[in-house]
Design a protein around this motif. Structure first.
Motif, PDB file in Angstrom:
ATOM      1  N   ILE A  38       3.033   3.260 -17.234  1.00  0.00           N
ATOM      2  CA  ILE A  38       1.683   2.784 -17.539  1.00  0.00           C
ATOM      3  C   ILE A  38       0.741   3.095 -16.387  1.00  0.00           C
ATOM      4  N   LEU A  39       1.178   2.786 -15.157  1.00  0.00           N
ATOM      5  CA  LEU A  39       0.347   3.044 -13.976  1.00  0.00           C
ATOM      6  C   LEU A  39       0.035   4.524 -13.841  1.00  0.00           C
ATOM      7  N   GLY A  40       1.061   5.354 -13.936  1.00  0.00           N
ATOM      8  CA  GLY A  40       0.862   6.791 -13.760  1.00  0.00           C
ATOM      9  C   GLY A  40      -0.044   7.401 -14.814  1.00  0.00           C
ATOM     10  N   ARG A  41       0.136   6.999 -16.070  1.00  0.00           N
ATOM     11  CA  ARG A  41      -0.678   7.577 -17.147  1.00  0.00           C
ATOM     12  C   ARG A  41      -2.134   7.140 -17.038  1.00  0.00           C
ATOM     13  N   ILE A  42      -2.362   5.884 -16.656  1.00  0.00           N
ATOM     14  CA  ILE A  42      -3.749   5.419 -16.523  1.00  0.00           C
ATOM     15  C   ILE A  42      -4.428   6.086 -15.336  1.00  0.00           C
ATOM     16  N   ILE A  43      -3.725   6.200 -14.202  1.00  0.00           N
ATOM     17  CA  ILE A  43      -4.282   6.878 -13.035  1.00  0.00           C
ATOM     18  C   ILE A  43      -4.557   8.339 -13.358  1.00  0.00           C
ATOM     19  N   THR A  71       0.825  -1.209   0.000  1.00  0.00           N
ATOM     20  CA  THR A  71       0.000   0.000   0.000  1.00  0.00           C
ATOM     21  C   THR A  71       0.857   1.255   0.000  1.00  0.00           C
ATOM     22  N   VAL A  72       1.858   1.288   0.872  1.00  0.00           N
ATOM     23  CA  VAL A  72       2.731   2.462   0.950  1.00  0.00           C
ATOM     24  C   VAL A  72       3.507   2.641  -0.353  1.00  0.00           C
ATOM     25  N   VAL A  73       4.013   1.532  -0.905  1.00  0.00           N
ATOM     26  CA  VAL A  73       4.798   1.617  -2.144  1.00  0.00           C
ATOM     27  C   VAL A  73       3.945   2.123  -3.304  1.00  0.00           C
ATOM     28  N   LEU A  74       2.737   1.576  -3.451  1.00  0.00           N
ATOM     29  CA  LEU A  74       1.869   1.993  -4.556  1.00  0.00           C
ATOM     30  C   LEU A  74       1.434   3.447  -4.407  1.00  0.00           C
ATOM     31  N   LEU A  75       1.025   3.830  -3.194  1.00  0.00           N
ATOM     32  CA  LEU A  75       0.626   5.221  -2.978  1.00  0.00           C
ATOM     33  C   LEU A  75       1.793   6.167  -3.219  1.00  0.00           C
ATOM     34  N   THR A  76       2.978   5.794  -2.747  1.00  0.00           N
ATOM     35  CA  THR A  76       4.155   6.631  -2.970  1.00  0.00           C
ATOM     36  C   THR A  76       4.449   6.768  -4.465  1.00  0.00           C
ATOM     37  N   THR A  77       4.333   5.670  -5.194  1.00  0.00           N
ATOM     38  CA  THR A  77       4.577   5.704  -6.641  1.00  0.00           C
ATOM     39  C   THR A  77       3.592   6.626  -7.351  1.00  0.00           C
ATOM     40  N   ILE A  78       2.307   6.489  -7.004  1.00  0.00           N
ATOM     41  CA  ILE A  78       1.276   7.312  -7.650  1.00  0.00           C
ATOM     42  C   ILE A  78       1.454   8.785  -7.306  1.00  0.00           C
TER      43      ILE A  78
END
Length: 348
Positions: free
Chosen positions: A196-201, A34-41
């Protein structure tokens, strides 16, 4: 033996073995997911906004990062402090409206006393009440944990965004090590997934913002109460592709029935269908044209499977994960693999 060695030295086999190793590492560190994904976004969006501000105003990059984070946090706190009292007042009205609608409804009013008596004398009521209480306490603890994760992710993403240049220099040192080929694959895979994650979000946030504005206008036209509550619900659930629209129908139709009966429920359904059609046939194809475009059936299957595997996070990152693997396998919108240094030069 030589054939086996040549097989494992192939670039594509080496890349897939690196991917398998990364999946194992991520699984072992799933407690920090959770922390890693939120930090990435947050880092992706923060760096994107900071670079845009840097180009527009010619502010130094690190000052632009501070301005973006302080501005977004201040805007969020201000909006929350302004909307919270209204939100609480509107939430208080909903139970009274439901009770009034049930009382005035001939069928529900006729059977409600019988249903209540059956529930009171049922031996399952106490057990269900205990289970509900335990679930509520667990939910409150999860909310507190989630809030802590969000604060930690904001802090970590801010530190990463400010020191991005130094982090890139530090990361590229691994590409000159004895395991250059392995870290090149790691860089290539992580870079591609983050993009990919950043552009889709990013695109999904734009889509759900436009949908929320249109839905709010529609709520005003049909005379819905508690517009603030409904707009917040629509925006939050709008982050989830496709399924968010269906989930939001539950509170919308419930409040619509409580405030205006079946006629208003019909109006809400028509409103949701119109806006969802606008999203599906206009917004989504235009905004997702250079991102990814999965068929609706594949999207539903992806959300169902990913939700069972990853929980709530599966609804948000399920589509980026599938798009990532489709890209790696060369099924959809696959770009030719570039040398790592060339990728780094073109990095946004």
């Amino acid at each position: 033996m030589d054939r086996i060695i040549r097989f494992f030295k192939r670039d594509d086999v080496d890349l897939y073995l690196t991917l398998a190793l990364l999946i194992i590492i991520i699984y072992l560190m799933r407690g920090f997911a959770t922390v890693v994904l939120l930090t990435t976004i947050f880092a992706y969006l923060g760096i994107k906004l900071s670079r845009w501000l840097n180009l527009r105003t010619h502010l130094p990059y690190w000052i632009a990062v501070i301005v973006v984070y302080v501005g977004v946090i201040a805007l969020f706190i201000g909006a929350l402090s302004y909307a919270a009292p209204t939100l609480v007042d509107q939430l208080k009205v909903i139970p009274d409206m439901l009770a009034k609608a049930i009382t005035n409804h001939p069928v529900l009013n006729k059977n409600i006393d019988k249903w209540v008596n059956q529930a009171i004398h049922s031996s399952e009521l106490i057990q269900n009440g205990k289970a509900l209480l335990v679930t509520g306490i667990k939910g409150l603890s999860e909310v507190g944990t989630g809030f802590t994760h969000v604060l930690m992710a904001i802090f970590l993403s801010f530190i990463f965004a400010v020191s991005r240049g130094r982090m890139m220099v530090f990361g590229h040192q691994f590409l000159q090590s004895k395991f250059k080929k392995f870290f090149t694959n790691v860089y290539y895979l992580t870079h591609k997934f983050v993009m990919i994650l950043g552009r889709i979000i990013e695109t999904q946030l734009v889509i759900c913002t436009i949908n929320t504005i249109l839905m709010t206008i529609g709520f005003m036209i049909i005379g819905m109460p508690s517009i603030m509550v409904l707009s917040i619900i629509v925006f939050i659930l709008g982050v989830v592709p496709v399924a968010g629209v269906l989930i939001s129908m539950i509170p919308l139709t419930l409040l619509g029935f409580a405030s205006g009966g079946l006629i208003r429920v019909v109006w809400i359904i028509v409103l949701v269908i119109l806006i969802h059609a606008f999203e599906s046939y206009f917004l989504h194809p235009r905004l997702m044209a250079d991102r990814t475009d999965l068929p609706v059936f594949v999207t539903f299957i992806t959300l169902i499977i990913m939700e069972s595997l990853l929980g709530a996070w599966g609804l948000i990152i399920g589509i980026p994960i599938v798009s990532f693997f489709l890209d790696i396998l060369g099924v959809q919108n696959s770009e030719p693999r570039r040398v790592t240094s060339q990728i780094a030069k073109r990095e946004p």
